[in-house]
Motif scaffolding. Structure first.
Motif, PDB file in Angstrom:
ATOM      1  N   ARG A  12      42.563  29.874  46.209  1.00 37.95           N
ATOM      2  CA  ARG A  12      42.380  31.218  46.763  1.00 37.95           C
ATOM      3  C   ARG A  12      41.419  32.057  45.948  1.00 37.95           C
ATOM      4  O   ARG A  12      41.170  33.207  46.263  1.00 37.95           O
ATOM      5  CB  ARG A  12      43.738  31.933  46.844  1.00 37.95           C
TER       6      ARG A  12
ATOM      7  N   ARG B 146      55.610  33.453  49.687  1.00 30.42           N
ATOM      8  CA  ARG B 146      54.154  33.256  49.574  1.00 30.42           C
ATOM      9  C   ARG B 146      53.787  31.765  49.488  1.00 30.42           C
ATOM     10  O   ARG B 146      52.966  31.275  50.254  1.00 30.42           O
ATOM     11  CB  ARG B 146      53.630  33.989  48.318  1.00 30.42           C
ATOM     12  N   ASP B 150      54.031  30.685  53.098  1.00 28.48           N
ATOM     13  CA  ASP B 150      52.650  31.111  53.333  1.00 28.48           C
ATOM     14  C   ASP B 150      52.517  32.480  54.016  1.00 28.48           C
ATOM     15  O   ASP B 150      51.568  32.720  54.767  1.00 28.48           O
ATOM     16  CB  ASP B 150      51.942  30.037  54.186  1.00 28.48           C
ATOM     17  N   PRO B 152      51.544  36.362  54.196  1.00 26.59           N
ATOM     18  CA  PRO B 152      50.551  37.151  53.453  1.00 26.59           C
ATOM     19  C   PRO B 152      51.213  38.213  52.573  1.00 26.59           C
ATOM     20  O   PRO B 152      52.339  38.641  52.865  1.00 26.59           O
ATOM     21  CB  PRO B 152      49.719  37.800  54.560  1.00 26.59           C
ATOM     22  N   HIS B 153      50.504  38.615  51.530  1.00 24.12           N
ATOM     23  CA  HIS B 153      51.032  39.638  50.608  1.00 24.12           C
ATOM     24  C   HIS B 153      51.494  40.879  51.367  1.00 24.12           C
ATOM     25  O   HIS B 153      52.515  41.470  51.043  1.00 24.12           O
ATOM     26  CB  HIS B 153      49.943  40.060  49.607  1.00 24.12           C
ATOM     27  N   GLU B 164      51.812  46.233  47.809  1.00 25.22           N
ATOM     28  CA  GLU B 164      51.162  44.920  47.714  1.00 25.22           C
ATOM     29  C   GLU B 164      50.903  44.543  46.259  1.00 25.22           C
ATOM     30  O   GLU B 164      51.024  43.383  45.877  1.00 25.22           O
ATOM     31  CB  GLU B 164      49.828  44.949  48.472  1.00 25.22           C
TER      32      GLU B 164
END
Lengths: 114, 194
Positions: A12, B146, B150, B152-153, B164
């Motif tokens: 990432r 996460r 998977d 997202p933040h 976040e």
């Protein structure tokens, strides 16, 4: 660099030139990236693994939902009756108002004619 | 072309949104094992996981009319489950696993074989699950959502009621602790580093 190695291993994040040069020469950072890669692979493999609950969970959940459904139905029913009741009052009020207005107009006509 | 789970669930979701309770029951039957798995991973034990699953489906049932059809039902359930788990664990306040972290590290140091030798996939998976169980719930929730699911933040932060940035900080700490648990520095390595 050390703080960013996990994201690098996860694919990432790309290191800048300086960071890349450091990792290329630092065995500890390289080992860390490898360890994170293994860690992430193992984490992803957990995604496909399903843990079976002990029997009875589905029955408990469905019973709780049925109860909630009954409460909702009752609420809707009562809300419907309340609406009907309030609608009835509104209609009756309107009818009474109309009757009074009609009576007042007739009285005025009668008065003018007299 | 193979259908995804969510494609299969779509007609049930649509019917349930229209008030078909039988369709919602079918949704529960189709998804409870996955929901339980996530709840178990977040709470670390069966009793709490069962409570969380029940609460999650009740919330889903009550909120289904607000569910946007373009989102995936399974992802929506993950988010609700994560939210319920956080609330549930927050109520307990007691992080009984914290004290075990030290024991695990000591155990690892006394095993004769090198850590790398033992880290084949199955072993790593097993050890990872143990390490996850020793993480404080706040860290465990973020890293599971996460790196396993998977999410997202942004979604994680929203469900946990944190920023976040806070979610990213927790993720960083959780990964660091997991790595330290799975790959402990041996006495020899420590001596070499000094």
């Amino acid at each position: 660099v050390s703080d960013r190695l996990a994201d690098v291993a996860a694919g990432r994040l790309l290191l800048d030139d300086e960071g890349r040069r450091h990792v290329e020469q630092c065995l500890r950072c390289q080992a860390e990236v490898v360890q994170y890669r293994k860690l992430f692979r193992a984490m992803r493999s957990l995604r496909t693994e399903v843990i079976d609950p002990a029997p009875g969970l589905v029955a408990d959940v469905l019973a709780a939902i049925e109860e909630a459904g009954e409460r909702r139905a009752l609420h809707d029913l009562l809300a419907g009756r309340r609406v009907a009741y309030l609608g009835g009052i509104a209609a009756a009020t309107a009818a009474a108002g109309g009757a009074i207005a009609l009576a007042a107009r007739s009285r005025r006509r009668f008065h003018l004619a007299g | 072309m193979t259908e995804s789970v969510d494609d299969v669930l779509a007609p049930l979701v649509a019917a349930a949104r229209e008030g078909d309770d039988a369709a919602f029951d079918d949704l529960v039957r189709a998804t409870y094992a996955e929901t339980y798995t996530l709840a178990y991973r977040l709470t670390g034990n069966d009793d709490d996981a069962r409570d969380v699953v029940q609460e999650a489906y009740l919330r889903a049932y009550r909120g289904l009319r607000r569910f946007r059809g373009d989102a995936r039902f399974t992802t929506w359930m993950y988010r609700i489950t994560a939210n319920c788990a956080t609330t549930h664990l927050g109520r307990r306040r007691k992080h009984r696993h914290d004290e075990l972290t030290e024991d695990l590290a000591v155990l690892d140091e006394h095993v004769g074989r090198s850590p790398e030798a033992r880290l084949d996939a199955a072993d790593l998976r097993h050890r990872l699950q143990e390490a996850l169980a020793t993480l404080p719930p706040k860290l465990r929730t973020v890293v599971v959502l996460r790196d396993v699911y998977d999410l997202p933040h942004e979604a994680i932060a929203a469900e946990l009621g944190i920023s976040e940035t806070a979610a990213k900080v927790r993720l960083h700490r959780a990964r660091k602790r997991l790595r330290a648990d799975l790959y402990p520095v041996t006495s020899e390595e420590r001596a070499r580093a000094v």
